[in-house]
Structures are given as C-alpha cells and as structure tokens.
Scaffold this active site. Structure first.
Site, PDB file in Angstrom:
ATOM      1  CE  LYS A 176       4.210  -3.249  -6.454  1.00 43.59           C
ATOM      2  NZ  LYS A 176       3.589  -1.994  -6.907  1.00 43.59           N
ATOM      3  CD  GLN A 235      -1.111  -2.059  -0.619  1.00 43.91           C
ATOM      4  OE1 GLN A 235      -2.032  -1.263  -0.774  1.00 43.91           O
ATOM      5  NE2 GLN A 235      -0.980  -3.151  -1.340  1.00 43.91           N
ATOM      6  CE  LYS A 264      -4.663  -4.894   0.361  1.00 38.77           C
ATOM      7  NZ  LYS A 264      -5.328  -4.022  -0.613  1.00 38.77           N
ATOM      8  CE  LYS A 307      -3.644   2.734  -2.266  1.00 40.15           C
ATOM      9  NZ  LYS A 307      -4.055   1.374  -2.689  1.00 40.15           N
ATOM     10  N   GLY A 318      -1.371   1.262  -9.574  1.00 44.71           N
ATOM     11  CA  GLY A 318      -2.647   1.980  -9.715  1.00 44.71           C
ATOM     12  C   GLY A 318      -3.572   1.761  -8.532  1.00 44.71           C
ATOM     13  CG  ASP A 319      -6.325   2.569  -5.037  1.00 51.61           C
ATOM     14  OD1 ASP A 319      -6.390   1.397  -4.631  1.00 51.61           O
ATOM     15  OD2 ASP A 319      -7.081   3.459  -4.593  1.00 51.61           O
ATOM     16  CB  THR A 330      -7.706  -6.503  -7.780  1.00 54.29           C
ATOM     17  OG1 THR A 330      -6.395  -5.945  -7.871  1.00 54.29           O
ATOM     18  CG2 THR A 330      -8.277  -6.221  -6.401  1.00 54.29           C
ATOM     19  CG  ASN A 346      -8.646  -2.983 -12.363  1.00 56.69           C
ATOM     20  OD1 ASN A 346      -8.365  -3.610 -11.345  1.00 56.69           O
ATOM     21  ND2 ASN A 346      -8.153  -3.317 -13.536  1.00 56.69           N
ATOM     22  CB  SER A 353       1.958  -5.365  -8.197  1.00 54.91           C
ATOM     23  OG  SER A 353       1.080  -4.497  -8.871  1.00 54.91           O
TER      24      SER A 353
HETATM   25  P1  NDP Z   1     -11.479   2.347 -10.351  1.00 54.39           P
HETATM   26  O1  NDP Z   1     -11.168   3.780 -10.327  1.00 54.39           O
HETATM   27  O2  NDP Z   1     -11.144   1.548 -11.560  1.00 54.39           O
HETATM   28  O3  NDP Z   1     -13.036   2.127 -10.060  1.00 54.39           O
HETATM   29  C1  NDP Z   1     -13.608   2.595  -8.879  1.00 54.39           C
HETATM   30  C2  NDP Z   1     -15.105   2.350  -8.949  1.00 54.39           C
HETATM   31  O4  NDP Z   1     -15.670   2.672  -7.688  1.00 54.39           O
HETATM   32  C3  NDP Z   1     -15.801   3.218  -9.973  1.00 54.39           C
HETATM   33  O5  NDP Z   1     -16.939   2.551 -10.451  1.00 54.39           O
HETATM   34  C4  NDP Z   1     -16.178   4.447  -9.143  1.00 54.39           C
HETATM   35  O6  NDP Z   1     -17.287   5.160  -9.666  1.00 54.39           O
HETATM   36  C5  NDP Z   1     -16.549   3.814  -7.828  1.00 54.39           C
HETATM   37  N1  NDP Z   1     -16.298   4.754  -6.729  1.00 54.39           N
HETATM   38  C6  NDP Z   1     -15.123   5.368  -6.434  1.00 54.39           C
HETATM   39  N2  NDP Z   1     -15.273   6.191  -5.382  1.00 54.39           N
HETATM   40  C7  NDP Z   1     -16.567   6.098  -5.039  1.00 54.39           C
HETATM   41  C8  NDP Z   1     -17.345   6.698  -4.030  1.00 54.39           C
HETATM   42  N3  NDP Z   1     -16.797   7.583  -3.172  1.00 54.39           N
HETATM   43  N4  NDP Z   1     -18.649   6.351  -3.940  1.00 54.39           N
HETATM   44  C9  NDP Z   1     -19.188   5.459  -4.802  1.00 54.39           C
HETATM   45  N5  NDP Z   1     -18.510   4.851  -5.779  1.00 54.39           N
HETATM   46  C10 NDP Z   1     -17.222   5.162  -5.894  1.00 54.39           C
HETATM   47  O7  NDP Z   1     -10.766   1.738  -9.045  1.00 54.39           O
HETATM   48  P2  NDP Z   1     -10.436   0.231  -8.709  1.00 54.39           P
HETATM   49  O8  NDP Z   1     -11.458  -0.678  -9.282  1.00 54.39           O
HETATM   50  O9  NDP Z   1      -9.012   0.005  -9.012  1.00 54.39           O
HETATM   51  O10 NDP Z   1     -10.553   0.244  -7.115  1.00 54.39           O
HETATM   52  C11 NDP Z   1     -11.754  -0.060  -6.417  1.00 54.39           C
HETATM   53  C12 NDP Z   1     -11.435  -0.447  -4.986  1.00 54.39           C
HETATM   54  O11 NDP Z   1     -10.566  -1.590  -4.977  1.00 54.39           O
HETATM   55  C13 NDP Z   1     -10.717   0.625  -4.152  1.00 54.39           C
HETATM   56  O12 NDP Z   1     -11.119   0.502  -2.798  1.00 54.39           O
HETATM   57  C14 NDP Z   1      -9.255   0.207  -4.263  1.00 54.39           C
HETATM   58  O13 NDP Z   1      -8.471   0.701  -3.204  1.00 54.39           O
HETATM   59  C15 NDP Z   1      -9.406  -1.305  -4.205  1.00 54.39           C
HETATM   60  N6  NDP Z   1      -8.279  -2.066  -4.717  1.00 54.39           N
HETATM   61  C16 NDP Z   1      -7.866  -1.911  -6.016  1.00 54.39           C
HETATM   62  C17 NDP Z   1      -6.818  -2.657  -6.498  1.00 54.39           C
HETATM   63  C18 NDP Z   1      -6.415  -2.627  -7.926  1.00 54.39           C
HETATM   64  O14 NDP Z   1      -5.588  -3.470  -8.321  1.00 54.39           O
HETATM   65  N7  NDP Z   1      -6.948  -1.739  -8.760  1.00 54.39           N
HETATM   66  C19 NDP Z   1      -6.058  -3.564  -5.606  1.00 54.39           C
HETATM   67  C20 NDP Z   1      -6.639  -3.715  -4.291  1.00 54.39           C
HETATM   68  C21 NDP Z   1      -7.684  -2.959  -3.879  1.00 54.39           C
HETATM   69  P3  NDP Z   1     -17.017   6.516 -10.501  1.00 54.39           P
HETATM   70  O15 NDP Z   1     -16.505   6.050 -11.821  1.00 54.39           O
HETATM   71  O16 NDP Z   1     -18.337   7.164 -10.556  1.00 54.39           O
HETATM   72  O17 NDP Z   1     -16.000   7.291  -9.708  1.00 54.39           O
END
Ligand code: NDP
Length: 448
Positions: A90, A111, A114, A126, A165-166, A210, A241, A379
């Site tokens: 997962k 993961q 976690k 992943k 998603g991620d 999250t 997100n 999830s």
């Molecule tokens: P999204 O794609 O919804 O948002 C990611 C955000 O981070 C955007 O604002 C993006 O900016 C920014 N970002 C991405 N890459 C970079 C980078 N290299 N440098 C600077 N800013 C960056 O993703 P999520 O919110 O889902 O995920 C964010 C984090 O949370 C990740 O580490 C993910 O692995 C983790 N996570 C997410 C979960 C989930 O349920 N969604 C669960 C657990 C962990 P831009 O739009 O400009 O790319």
C-alpha cells in the site's frame, strides 16, 4: 554505529550507489533501530535487516502516450512492492520529473514502517513516473494515465497491491486510472485504488486525511507540554493536498497560518490565511492549476522566489511539500525563532543535520512516517468500507482518523520512553513500526 548495522547499510550503498535519497532513508531508520537490535537478538539471527532493506519486487515499465500535437511521448513507470508481511502493498503513486527508482525506494521503505504504525493490515509500496502533469491538458493526463494502467493493472488488486495518490496524483488522476482499470479488466476490483471520488467508492475525509492527521499528531505532541494549537502561529510549506488541509485544520483549531509555498516561491500573509483565502487557494491550485504568486497579487501580501518560509518566526512548522526541503540552516533559523513543534506533512522533508538540530534543542519533532500517516490510514479505512460495501459518515471517519493519530503518537512516545529516549519520536516511530513488521517476518519464515 553498531558493526552489524553498519555492514547492512554499507551493503545497501554498494548495491545501488546512485540512490542517495534511499540511502538517507535507510540510514535514518537503521541508526535508530540500534537499541532494539541489541535488545532482541532474534532479528539479527533471522537476518531481518538484510531482508527488510531489499524490496520484494520492483516493476519498471515504459509509458508511451500521445500529446496534444499527436506526438508520442515516452515516460518511465515504476511500482516498488517493498514489503507485504503485514498486508497487501500500500502506498501512493507520484508523478513528478524527479521520480527515479531510488526516490521510490526511499518512499516505499518509509511506507513499510508508516503503515505498520497505523494499526491497519497494510504492507509497504510506492510507485509513479517521471511524467510532469504541470502544463498538461486534461486529455494529455488522461492519455498518460490510461497508458500507465495498461501495464500496472496486472500487478495490483485488493489482496496484492493497492496504490493511491501522492505528489502530482490527486482526484483527477485517480479517476482516470480507475476508469482505465475498469475498462481493461471489466470489474470494479472492490478496492484496487484508494483516493477514489466519494460518489464511486471513495471514503469521506480521504482528501483531508494527511493534513488533518498531521495537525492531530502535532496536537498530541503539544499536549505533552501542556500546550495546544489555539493561538499558535504556523508556517506551512507546499500548497497541494497536504498543505491545504493542514491549513484548514489549523484554522478550525484557532491557529494562524501565515505562509504557504509552491516550487516557484512562497507567500507571507501576516494577518493569517482564513477560510475565504483558503478557498481561493484551493480553487487556484486544484481547479485553475495556477501558481501561489497569484495569491500574493490578489491579497497584496509579500511573495518571494528566494529563500524559504522557514526564515519566519512561528510556533509550529509543517513542512508539507517534498523531501529535503528544510536544510540545517533553516532548521537552526526555526529553532532560533522559537519554534515549539515541527510536524512533517511531507515525507522526509528535513535533512539529517536538521533533524539533529531539532532533537538537540528538544523541539517537539514529529517525523513524516508518524505525523503524515493519516492519509494512508484513511486509505486503509477506504479499503475496509469497500470490503463491507457500506460507507461511514464524515464524522465517523474523522473520529477514526483522530483515534489512529492519537494511537500512533502514544505508541511512538511510549516506545521512545521504553528505549531510554523519551520524546524522541524518530526513535519511537522507527522502532515501533519496525517491531511489528520484523515479528511478522520472523513468524512467517525465512523465505519472506
Ligand atoms: P501535491 O502534488 O498535492 O502538492 C505538492 C506541493 O509541494 C505543491 O505545492 C508543489 O508545488 C510542492 N512541491 C513539490 N515538489 C516540490 C519541490 N521539488 N520543491 C518545492 N516544492 C515542491 O502533493 P501532496 O500534497 O499530496 O504531497 C506533499 C508531500 O506529502 C509529499 O512529500 C508526499 O509524499 C507527502 N504525503 C502525501 C500524502 C497524501 O495523502 N497526499 C500522504 C503522506 C505523505 P508545485 O505545485 O509548484 O509543484
């Protein structure tokens, strides 16, 4: 470092020398497992560390798709099926140009522990692609998702592997992926993907999970010092997100979020982001797919494409963008500016030297694998609801999420105490997550 642990770590580096971010994740976990490995010789006797660092399976494949000009583009797809001792693999799918096998191995490895902490029966995995959804039309994203699923469908299933998603994979992408899966296989698959739309099998609160969960975890950490979120000034990074719903929960709890960012820059709104401003951000990011700078133009606040929001004075920091986004200098600046708690919404957002600074200064530091486990927890609850073909209300799912985050906190806290490092959530979460997986591996025999 203990010589057995050092030998396992050196083996990882020698086998895959180019995968630095994976090495970083492995080192962080192995170092903190030392007291548990010493206390329980059964793990060394059963070569658990050698086995746990090695994925059970990695699938790599080609994803050809047609762009808006009719030209065929080719991306690379992966699924890392890391460890299934506790349940089906997962973990999310990430679409971002920086995706490599090493990045997905780091995320898949994290993961495992976690998912173990969530108390639900889920293994670790992943996947994703180096595809960049930025600037693509809906039709291009759909074409890409379909092509990815032409290969992925044969490797997933409710009892095998359940992606979600991620970064770069939200409701739109899960919709296209699920549609393609159904078209190819002619069945719903009960629960082959999570993060589905609420009208077609998804769980309420999954989009929020999250971000909400991260704030619930920070609340629990603050409680250990007689504090709460009310009145706290919060800096959040990212605006996707996790960042959006962490901000929403902070607002609901009476805290003031003063910063958000994206990969181009960050905004500083000293008056705080209220519900109306957050609705603007959600529309900007989820519908118009614009840049955070537009918020600064619209609300006449500061925007910078240099530095980071970690230079701001705050009580609580929630890094919620990506890995290694808080360096040692930034961690020091947060400490010097009086930060009380750091809750990682993102996976491994703080570099190891930054983590050291937080721990040395007794900052309440919630590492990602504990603090952001709310997403995968809901999830897991989506899988449970799909299996029983019956759905829980928003309030029911939120209550279960809250209870899971409290239990993850209690488990990490008590484990840290048991191993002589009370309040060190890195050690507590790593050991607590590890013990359950390691015991399952011992019980299931040496071929696992
Ligand atoms: P999204 O794609 O919804 O948002 C990611 C955000 O981070 C955007 O604002 C993006 O900016 C920014 N970002 C991405 N890459 C970079 C980078 N290299 N440098 C600077 N800013 C960056 O993703 P999520 O919110 O889902 O995920 C964010 C984090 O949370 C990740 O580490 C993910 O692995 C983790 N996570 C997410 C979960 C989930 O349920 N969604 C669960 C657990 C962990 P831009 O739009 O400009 O790319």
């Amino acid at each position: 470092m203990d010589s057995y642990i050092e030998q396992v770590y050196n083996g990882v580096v020698e086998k895959d020398p180019g995968q630095e971010v994976f090495h970083q994740a492995v080192l962080e976990v192995l170092e903190s497992l030392e007291p548990a490995i010493k206390k329980y010789p059964v793990y060394k006797e059963n070569s658990i560390l050698e086995r746990i660092v090695e994925p059970e399976r990695i699938i790599q494949f080609r994803i050809p798709w047609k762009d808006r000009d009719g030209k065929i583009q080719v991306n690379r797809g992966f699924r890392v099926q890391y460890n299934s001792a506790l349940g089906p693999y997962k973990g999310g799918l990430r679409f971002h140009p920086t995706v490599t096998q090493g990045v997905l191995k780091f995320l898949g490895f994290e993961q495992i522990f976690k998912n173990s902490l969530t108390t639900l029966p889920m293994g670790g995995g992943k996947g994703g692609s180096d595809f960049d959804p930025k600037g693509k039309t809906d039709a291009e994203v759909e074409s890409f998702c379909e092509s990815l699923m032409f290969e992925l469908y044969r490797h997933i299933g409710q009892f095998v592997d359940v992606p979600a998603g991620d970064i770069g994979v939200g409701g739109r992408e899960i919709g296209y992926l699920y549609g393609a899966y159904r078209k190819i296989t002619n069945h719903h698959g009960t629960c082959v993907l999570t993060g589905k739309g609420a009208g077609w099998g998804g769980s309420l609160i999954r989009p929020e999970a999250t971000g909400y969960g991260c704030v619930y975890f920070v609340q629990e950490m603050l409680k250990t010092r007689g504090e709460d979120m009310k009145g706290k000034t919060v800096v959040v990074s990212g605006s996707g997100n996790v960042a959006q719903y962490a901000t929403e929960k902070c607002i609901q709890l009476g805290a003031k979020v003063i910063a958000l960012s994206d990969s181009s820059g960050w905004i500083h709104d000293p008056d705080g982001i209220d519900a109306e401003k957050l609705a603007y951000i959600m529309d900007l990011k989820n519908v118009r797919r614009g840049r955070i700078k537009e918020y600064a133009d619209h609300y006449k606040v500061d925007y910078s494409s240099q530095g980071s929001p970690w230079s701001l004075k705050c009580d609580v920091a929630l890094p919620s963008a990506t890995q290694n986004e808080v360096d040692a200098k930034e961690a020091k600046a947060l400490v010097d500016n009086g930060v009380m708690a750091v809750g990682e919404g993102a996976n491994m957002p703080t570099v190891p030297a930054g983590v050291e600074i937080f721990l040395e200064n007794k900052i309440l530091y919630g590492p990602g694998k504990a603090a952001n486990a709310g997403g995968v927890s809901v999830s897991g609850l989506e899988m449970a609801q799909n299996s029983q073909r019956f759905f829980w209300t928003r309030e029911e799912v939120d209550a279960k999420l809250h209870q899971i985050m409290q239990s993850i906190h209690a488990n990490a806290y008590h484990t840290s105490e048991l191993f002589g490092a009370k309040g060190n959530y890195v050690m507590g979460a790593n050991i607590a997550g590890f013990l359950k997986v390691a015991n399952a591996m011992v019980d299931q025999g040496h071929r696992i």
